[in-house]
Write a protein that holds these residues in place. Structure first.
Motif, PDB file in Angstrom:
ATOM      1  N   SER A 103       0.759  -0.898  -0.161  1.00 23.23           N
ATOM      2  CA  SER A 103       0.304   0.176  -0.010  1.00 23.23           C
ATOM      3  C   SER A 103       1.189   1.567  -0.412  1.00 23.23           C
ATOM      4  CB  SER A 103      -1.149  -0.174   1.251  1.00 23.23           C
ATOM      5  OG  SER A 103       0.346   0.070   2.166  1.00 23.23           O
ATOM      6  N   ASN A 104       0.038   2.656   0.022  1.00 23.97           N
ATOM      7  CA  ASN A 104       1.160   3.705   0.154  1.00 23.97           C
ATOM      8  C   ASN A 104       0.423   4.393   1.544  1.00 23.97           C
ATOM      9  OD1 ASN A 104       1.960   6.281  -0.304  1.00 23.97           O
ATOM     10  ND2 ASN A 104       0.769   6.960  -2.084  1.00 23.97           N
ATOM     11  N   VAL A 105       2.111   3.875   2.112  1.00 24.50           N
ATOM     12  CA  VAL A 105       1.833   4.162   3.782  1.00 24.50           C
ATOM     13  C   VAL A 105       1.362   5.849   3.876  1.00 24.50           C
ATOM     14  CG1 VAL A 105       2.721   1.822   4.745  1.00 24.50           C
ATOM     15  CG2 VAL A 105       4.206   4.132   4.156  1.00 24.50           C
ATOM     16  N   HIS A 106       2.372   6.378   2.641  1.00 26.51           N
ATOM     17  CA  HIS A 106       2.210   8.230   3.384  1.00 26.51           C
ATOM     18  C   HIS A 106       0.753   8.543   3.286  1.00 26.51           C
ATOM     19  CE1 HIS A 106       6.428   7.561   3.046  1.00 26.51           C
ATOM     20  NE2 HIS A 106       6.087   7.090   2.025  1.00 26.51           N
ATOM     21  N   LYS A 107      -0.041   8.302   1.807  1.00 29.78           N
ATOM     22  CA  LYS A 107      -1.246   8.271   2.217  1.00 29.78           C
ATOM     23  C   LYS A 107      -2.377   7.542   3.137  1.00 29.78           C
ATOM     24  CE  LYS A 107      -4.309   7.982  -1.778  1.00 29.78           C
ATOM     25  NZ  LYS A 107      -4.076   7.097  -3.341  1.00 29.78           N
ATOM     26  N   ARG A 108      -1.912   7.051   4.121  1.00 29.64           N
ATOM     27  CA  ARG A 108      -3.036   6.445   5.009  1.00 29.64           C
ATOM     28  C   ARG A 108      -2.184   6.960   6.607  1.00 29.64           C
ATOM     29  NH1 ARG A 108      -1.609   0.193   4.834  1.00 29.64           N
ATOM     30  NH2 ARG A 108      -3.296   0.197   6.101  1.00 29.64           N
ATOM     31  N   GLU A 109      -2.622   6.440   7.732  1.00 32.04           N
ATOM     32  CA  GLU A 109      -2.376   7.191   8.848  1.00 32.04           C
ATOM     33  C   GLU A 109      -0.714   7.827   9.279  1.00 32.04           C
ATOM     34  OE1 GLU A 109      -3.663   3.635   7.720  1.00 32.04           O
ATOM     35  OE2 GLU A 109      -4.481   2.920   9.407  1.00 32.04           O
ATOM     36  N   ALA A 110      -1.380   8.730  10.101  1.00 30.72           N
ATOM     37  CA  ALA A 110       0.269   9.558   9.975  1.00 30.72           C
ATOM     38  C   ALA A 110       1.516   8.141  10.063  1.00 30.72           C
ATOM     39  CB  ALA A 110      -0.056  10.577  10.901  1.00 30.72           C
ATOM     40  N   PHE A 111       0.828   7.276  11.488  1.00 30.71           N
ATOM     41  CA  PHE A 111       1.635   6.151  12.379  1.00 30.71           C
ATOM     42  C   PHE A 111       2.324   5.512  10.932  1.00 30.71           C
ATOM     43  CE2 PHE A 111      -0.219   2.573  12.249  1.00 30.71           C
ATOM     44  CZ  PHE A 111      -1.762   2.745  11.817  1.00 30.71           C
ATOM     45  N   ARG A 112       1.675   5.160   9.937  1.00 30.69           N
ATOM     46  CA  ARG A 112       2.645   4.542   8.717  1.00 30.69           C
ATOM     47  C   ARG A 112       3.645   5.703   8.051  1.00 30.69           C
ATOM     48  NH1 ARG A 112      -0.560   0.251   9.694  1.00 30.69           N
ATOM     49  NH2 ARG A 112      -2.948   0.183   9.440  1.00 30.69           N
ATOM     50  N   HIS A 113       3.847   6.253   8.832  1.00 27.44           N
ATOM     51  CA  HIS A 113       4.586   7.651   7.762  1.00 27.44           C
ATOM     52  C   HIS A 113       5.512   7.599   7.743  1.00 27.44           C
ATOM     53  CE1 HIS A 113       0.858   9.983   6.348  1.00 27.44           C
ATOM     54  NE2 HIS A 113       0.859   9.416   6.300  1.00 27.44           N
ATOM     55  N   HIS A 114       6.269   6.627   9.185  1.00 31.86           N
ATOM     56  CA  HIS A 114       7.676   6.604   9.188  1.00 31.86           C
ATOM     57  C   HIS A 114       8.045   5.417   9.839  1.00 31.86           C
ATOM     58  CE1 HIS A 114      10.906   6.732  12.120  1.00 31.86           C
ATOM     59  NE2 HIS A 114      11.471   7.049  11.446  1.00 31.86           N
TER      60      HIS A 114
END
Ligand code: DQA
Length: 145
Positions: A103-114
């Motif tokens: 998945s595009n983790v950057h389009k999802r919840e903030a905790f998945r952005h790091h």
């Protein structure tokens, strides 16, 4: 001798195909394994796919890869966002490391952005579905040529 790529997968990816198919798609991890093995044959690379739901087992997979793999493709799943232990293990591996997220983790919840793993990864693929594993394998062929 053919170079070998280990494809490591973290928690819940054993349920790929059944788990939130609207996010992760309908292909199973066995489908990923088959597709990567076929592409690997074309590219002259051996592939071995592993999955674990346990952080320490993933650390041990990386330790085994130190002696038996030329490159690592890793989807650490939820441990991406939490695991210093997996990052530390990857920092002991000398070959190329490519991080994959279906998945595009950057389009999802903030905790998945790091991602801790991105601090070590030579490349990161996110949001291209399970095709990301094959694209990572193509890049491995280039890096190891
Ligand atoms: C994932 C993204 C992670 O945030 C999540 O915890 C996963 C899968 C992906 O492949 O998109 O389990 O790594």
């Amino acid at each position: 001798m053919a170079k070998t790529i280990h494809i490591l997968n973290g928690p819940n990816l054993n349920l790929l195909g059944k788990r939130q198919p609207e996010i992760y798609g309908a292909d199973t991890l066995a489908d990923v394994e088959t597709a990567c093995a076929a592409l690997g044959r074309d590219l002259g690379l051996g592939t071995e796919l592993f999955q674990s739901n346990h952080e320490g087992e993933i650390v041990e997979m990386v330790h085994r890869a130190r002696d038996t793999a030329d490159g690592i493709i890793i989807n650490p799943a939820a441990y991406t966002h939490t695991s210093v232990a997996i990052l530390d293990a990857l920092n002991t591996f000398e070959g190329p490391v490519i991080e994959v997220h279906i998945s595009n983790v950057h389009k999802r919840e903030a905790f998945r952005h790091h991602s801790y793993v991105s601090l070590r990864a030579d490349g990161v693929i996110a949001g291209l579905g399970v095709e990301g594993y094959e694209l990572a394998l193509r890049r491995m062929a280039t890096l190891l040529a």
